[in-house]
Design a protein around this motif. Structure first.
Motif, PDB file in Angstrom:
ATOM      1  N   SER A 178      18.124  -1.091 -14.592  1.00 42.45           N
ATOM      2  CA  SER A 178      18.289  -1.992 -15.576  1.00 42.45           C
ATOM      3  C   SER A 178      17.653  -1.349 -16.897  1.00 42.45           C
ATOM      4  O   SER A 178      18.090  -2.392 -17.807  1.00 42.45           O
ATOM      5  CB  SER A 178      17.870  -3.385 -15.337  1.00 42.45           C
ATOM      6  OG  SER A 178      18.904  -3.834 -14.297  1.00 42.45           O
ATOM      7  N   ASN A 179      16.783  -0.461 -16.914  1.00 41.83           N
ATOM      8  CA  ASN A 179      15.884  -0.254 -18.141  1.00 41.83           C
ATOM      9  C   ASN A 179      15.573   1.331 -18.254  1.00 41.83           C
ATOM     10  O   ASN A 179      16.378   1.943 -18.945  1.00 41.83           O
ATOM     11  CB  ASN A 179      14.694  -0.937 -18.113  1.00 41.83           C
ATOM     12  CG  ASN A 179      14.646  -2.456 -18.250  1.00 41.83           C
ATOM     13  OD1 ASN A 179      14.833  -3.098 -19.522  1.00 41.83           O
ATOM     14  ND2 ASN A 179      14.858  -3.213 -17.383  1.00 41.83           N
ATOM     15  N   ILE A 180      14.769   1.694 -17.522  1.00 37.36           N
ATOM     16  CA  ILE A 180      14.429   3.269 -17.474  1.00 37.36           C
ATOM     17  C   ILE A 180      15.284   4.163 -17.501  1.00 37.36           C
ATOM     18  O   ILE A 180      15.635   5.132 -18.266  1.00 37.36           O
ATOM     19  CB  ILE A 180      13.251   3.598 -16.742  1.00 37.36           C
ATOM     20  CG1 ILE A 180      11.967   2.813 -16.895  1.00 37.36           C
ATOM     21  CG2 ILE A 180      12.935   4.988 -16.874  1.00 37.36           C
ATOM     22  CD1 ILE A 180      10.915   2.889 -16.003  1.00 37.36           C
ATOM     23  N   ASP A 384      13.680  -8.782 -26.919  1.00 39.05           N
ATOM     24  CA  ASP A 384      14.599  -8.071 -26.832  1.00 39.05           C
ATOM     25  C   ASP A 384      14.761  -6.790 -27.451  1.00 39.05           C
ATOM     26  O   ASP A 384      14.171  -6.600 -28.373  1.00 39.05           O
ATOM     27  CB  ASP A 384      16.068  -8.651 -27.155  1.00 39.05           C
ATOM     28  CG  ASP A 384      17.198  -7.909 -26.649  1.00 39.05           C
ATOM     29  OD1 ASP A 384      17.702  -6.965 -27.278  1.00 39.05           O
ATOM     30  OD2 ASP A 384      17.501  -8.077 -25.462  1.00 39.05           O
ATOM     31  N   ASN A 385      14.881  -5.775 -26.701  1.00 35.13           N
ATOM     32  CA  ASN A 385      14.603  -4.193 -27.271  1.00 35.13           C
ATOM     33  C   ASN A 385      15.265  -3.881 -28.486  1.00 35.13           C
ATOM     34  O   ASN A 385      14.810  -2.920 -29.215  1.00 35.13           O
ATOM     35  CB  ASN A 385      14.492  -3.299 -26.260  1.00 35.13           C
ATOM     36  CG  ASN A 385      15.731  -3.172 -25.482  1.00 35.13           C
ATOM     37  OD1 ASN A 385      16.670  -3.885 -25.576  1.00 35.13           O
ATOM     38  ND2 ASN A 385      15.653  -2.541 -24.452  1.00 35.13           N
ATOM     39  N   VAL A 419      13.149   1.216 -24.963  1.00 39.93           N
ATOM     40  CA  VAL A 419      13.810   1.286 -23.374  1.00 39.93           C
ATOM     41  C   VAL A 419      12.944   0.931 -22.319  1.00 39.93           C
ATOM     42  O   VAL A 419      13.258   0.196 -21.598  1.00 39.93           O
ATOM     43  CB  VAL A 419      14.376   2.721 -23.364  1.00 39.93           C
ATOM     44  CG1 VAL A 419      15.161   2.852 -22.239  1.00 39.93           C
ATOM     45  CG2 VAL A 419      15.565   2.756 -24.596  1.00 39.93           C
ATOM     46  N   PHE A 420      11.727   1.720 -22.444  1.00 40.65           N
ATOM     47  CA  PHE A 420      10.946   1.598 -21.252  1.00 40.65           C
ATOM     48  C   PHE A 420      10.401   0.113 -20.895  1.00 40.65           C
ATOM     49  O   PHE A 420      10.320  -0.461 -19.812  1.00 40.65           O
ATOM     50  CB  PHE A 420       9.796   2.644 -21.081  1.00 40.65           C
ATOM     51  CG  PHE A 420      10.141   4.099 -21.139  1.00 40.65           C
ATOM     52  CD1 PHE A 420      11.572   4.296 -20.815  1.00 40.65           C
ATOM     53  CD2 PHE A 420       9.145   4.844 -21.425  1.00 40.65           C
ATOM     54  CE1 PHE A 420      11.917   5.671 -20.581  1.00 40.65           C
ATOM     55  CE2 PHE A 420       9.897   6.358 -21.557  1.00 40.65           C
ATOM     56  CZ  PHE A 420      10.919   6.751 -21.048  1.00 40.65           C
ATOM     57  N   MET A 421       9.801  -0.367 -21.871  1.00 42.25           N
ATOM     58  CA  MET A 421       8.941  -1.605 -22.017  1.00 42.25           C
ATOM     59  C   MET A 421      10.027  -2.768 -21.872  1.00 42.25           C
ATOM     60  O   MET A 421       9.707  -3.921 -21.860  1.00 42.25           O
ATOM     61  CB  MET A 421       7.839  -1.598 -22.816  1.00 42.25           C
ATOM     62  CG  MET A 421       6.935  -0.837 -22.738  1.00 42.25           C
ATOM     63  SD  MET A 421       5.283  -0.911 -23.623  1.00 42.25           S
ATOM     64  CE  MET A 421       4.524   0.544 -23.772  1.00 42.25           C
ATOM     65  N   GLY A 422      11.583  -2.715 -21.924  1.00 35.87           N
ATOM     66  CA  GLY A 422      12.208  -3.628 -21.815  1.00 35.87           C
ATOM     67  C   GLY A 422      12.181  -4.249 -20.460  1.00 35.87           C
ATOM     68  O   GLY A 422      12.764  -5.165 -19.991  1.00 35.87           O
ATOM     69  N   GLY A 428      13.395  -9.001 -21.542  1.00 34.35           N
ATOM     70  CA  GLY A 428      13.349  -7.817 -22.332  1.00 34.35           C
ATOM     71  C   GLY A 428      14.541  -6.961 -22.520  1.00 34.35           C
ATOM     72  O   GLY A 428      14.937  -6.396 -23.518  1.00 34.35           O
ATOM     73  N   ASN A 429      15.247  -7.249 -21.696  1.00 32.63           N
ATOM     74  CA  ASN A 429      16.840  -6.456 -21.961  1.00 32.63           C
ATOM     75  C   ASN A 429      17.759  -7.324 -20.888  1.00 32.63           C
ATOM     76  O   ASN A 429      17.414  -8.051 -19.952  1.00 32.63           O
ATOM     77  CB  ASN A 429      16.938  -5.156 -21.038  1.00 32.63           C
ATOM     78  CG  ASN A 429      17.884  -4.229 -21.453  1.00 32.63           C
ATOM     79  OD1 ASN A 429      18.309  -4.600 -22.319  1.00 32.63           O
ATOM     80  ND2 ASN A 429      17.929  -3.069 -20.940  1.00 32.63           N
TER      81      ASN A 429
END
Length: 473
Positions: A178-180, A384-385, A419-422, A428-429
């Protein structure tokens, strides 16, 4: 010291908890607006964090009304303070230009991927789970983190439904799929797509993000494999649980939906490449033809999926509209509540968040890339990123040609942080919350808002610290 300085900014950030997708100026005088304007945003975030934990039954039935209440606490003061016309423009600007496209894309990916069924089942061993997470992470850069999450979340739940310990599988799924995993192309995650629309070359993202993504994703995947192996061995020492879905051959069904996903991707690329300079105005808000056409095409593709997909495939997926309805209602409130916060942020050194701006600039006036990585990431965890990316993109000068060349490390730090820290929080995402809702609906005892953050603090933050030392010092 730089990392410590970035982490210390959390205290300042939490004075204005955040989340949304609104990024452009709304004509509001952010330089004169006090931090009191952030209270509704703090309220809606605290409601999302505590509602399912402390008053779950009430929350499930009234979360839309709660989001509406906090949104009203922004709209009414905007009308009183700046007049009906200015308030209407600010809200329409956010809802028509940002929220509408945002939720249309999520709706389409949710709907189309819901018609794709990975039938059959395999046992969720450490090797199988790690392989599925790797495949999902790679897929995320092609069909987006939302699409990859919706396609693979139910198969990975089924693969582990006979295990006593399966919560960690979903947590790492959010981290990686879902993120990285969405970090390799502008199609993968909204912040990178916004950068593409601002002029960042499509393949700049691929070439520059590849090494940080491989390092962060590979290390997180290795941690998962070790943890899953340990927990799996503990389970082997106990009597096995009955498997609700015994192992059977894997088959991919609903293949007619794959071209529809391709159509969504093509429509997004079209809106970024084709610019006929034709606009339609709604109360001063300019709607570009290419963006309207993109949204119409995406909606048409989603409706086509509903027509052509077999009902039994959606039923087997456990498909229902509640997850996307929950996201739509909560993010409508979030988008409205973020309006004054973004206005203050965009005032830069003239706004109430001036200390944040000073943190990303070194004593010599050069950008502090470690600070950009951490501050973009910390804000992306709560804001939100996508809007966070744009704020720091503009803070770094906003010239894509300069950012891709002279300041390429700064753009890389902003992109990686967003992107990563979302993955640091459920909010966050957008796919984070959707995966959480689906897993909870399947009976998995997902951690609370703060419980999930304990996972991200224990696993992700140390990995991000290493990445900042390797790539941004």
């Amino acid at each position: 010291m730089r990392i410590a300085k970035g982490i210390m900014a959390v205290a300042a950030v939490l004075a204005m908890p955040d989340v949304a997708f609104a990024a452009e100026a709304h004509g509001l005088p952010g330089g004169t607006m006090p931090l009191l304007w952030a209270i509704p945003f703090a309220g809606i975030l605290l409601s999302i964090a505590t509602g399912p934990l402390f008053f779950a039954h009430f929350w499930e039935h009234h979360y839309g009304k709660i989001a509406g209440f906090w949104a009203a606490l922004v709209i009414v003061p905007l009308i009183i303070g700046f007049g009906f016309g200015e308030a209407l423009y600010a809200v329409l600007h956010t809802m028509l230009l940002e929220y509408m496209s945002f939720i249309i894309l999520l709706f389409a990916l949710f709907t189309i991927s819901g018609g794709i069924l990975i039938s059959g089942n395999i046992h969720g061993t450490p090797l199988v789970n790690t392989s599925m997470l790797l495949i999902g992470a790679l897929l995320a850069s092609v069909v987006g983190t939302t699409g990859a999450s919706m396609i693979l979340i139910r198969p990975i739940i089924r693969a582990n439904d006979d295990r006593r310990h399966n919560v960690h599988v979903i947590v790492f799924f959010i981290f990686l799929v879902s993120n990285i995993g969405g970090s390799l192309t502008p199609l993968g995650d909204p912040p990178l797509f916004l950068g593409f629309l601002r002029g960042v070359d499509f393949f700049w993202t691929t070439t520059h993000m590849a090494l940080p993504a491989a390092f962060v994703g590979g290390l997180v995947l290795a941690i998962f494999f070790l943890l899953d192996t340990y927990l799996h061995r503990r389970e082997d020492a106990r009597p096995p649980l009955p498997d609700p879905t015994p192992d059977s051959r894997i088959r991919l069904r609903g293949l007619a939906n794959l071209p529809l996903l391709g159509g969504v991707i093509a429509a997004i690329l079209m809106s970024g490449i084709w610019r006929p300079e034709i606009y339609f105005t709604v109360h001063g808000v300019e709607l570009a033809l290419q963006n309207l056409l993109r949204d119409v095409i995406i909606v048409a593709l989603a409706l086509t999926s509903l027509v052509i997909s077999r009902k039994e495939y959606r039923e087997a997926n456990g498909f229902n509209w509640e997850p996307i309805l929950e996201v739509a209602k909560l993010f409508a409130g979030i988008f409205i509540c973020i309006i004054p916060v973004i206005a203050i942020l965009q005032a830069g050194l003239d706004g109430a968040f001036a200390p944040l701006v000073s943190l990303v600039t070194g004593a010599d006036g050069a950008p502090d890339n470690v600070a950009y990585f951490w501050l973009t990431g910390i804000l992306s965890s709560f804001l939100d990123n996508a809007p966070t990316y744009l704020v720091f993109f503009e803070m770094a000068g906003g010239d894509p040609q300069v950012l891709m060349t002279t300041l390429s490390q700064t753009l890389l730090a902003i992109s990686a942080g967003a992107v990563f820290m979302g993955a640091n929080t459920y909010i966050g995402n957008a796919p984070n919350f959707m995966v959480y809702a689906i897993a909870r609906g399947q009976g998995i005892a997902m951690p609370s808002f703060f419980g999930y953050m304990l996972w991200s603090l224990a696993v992700l933050v140390p990995v991000f610290a290493l990445a900042s030392l390797l790539f941004f010092l």
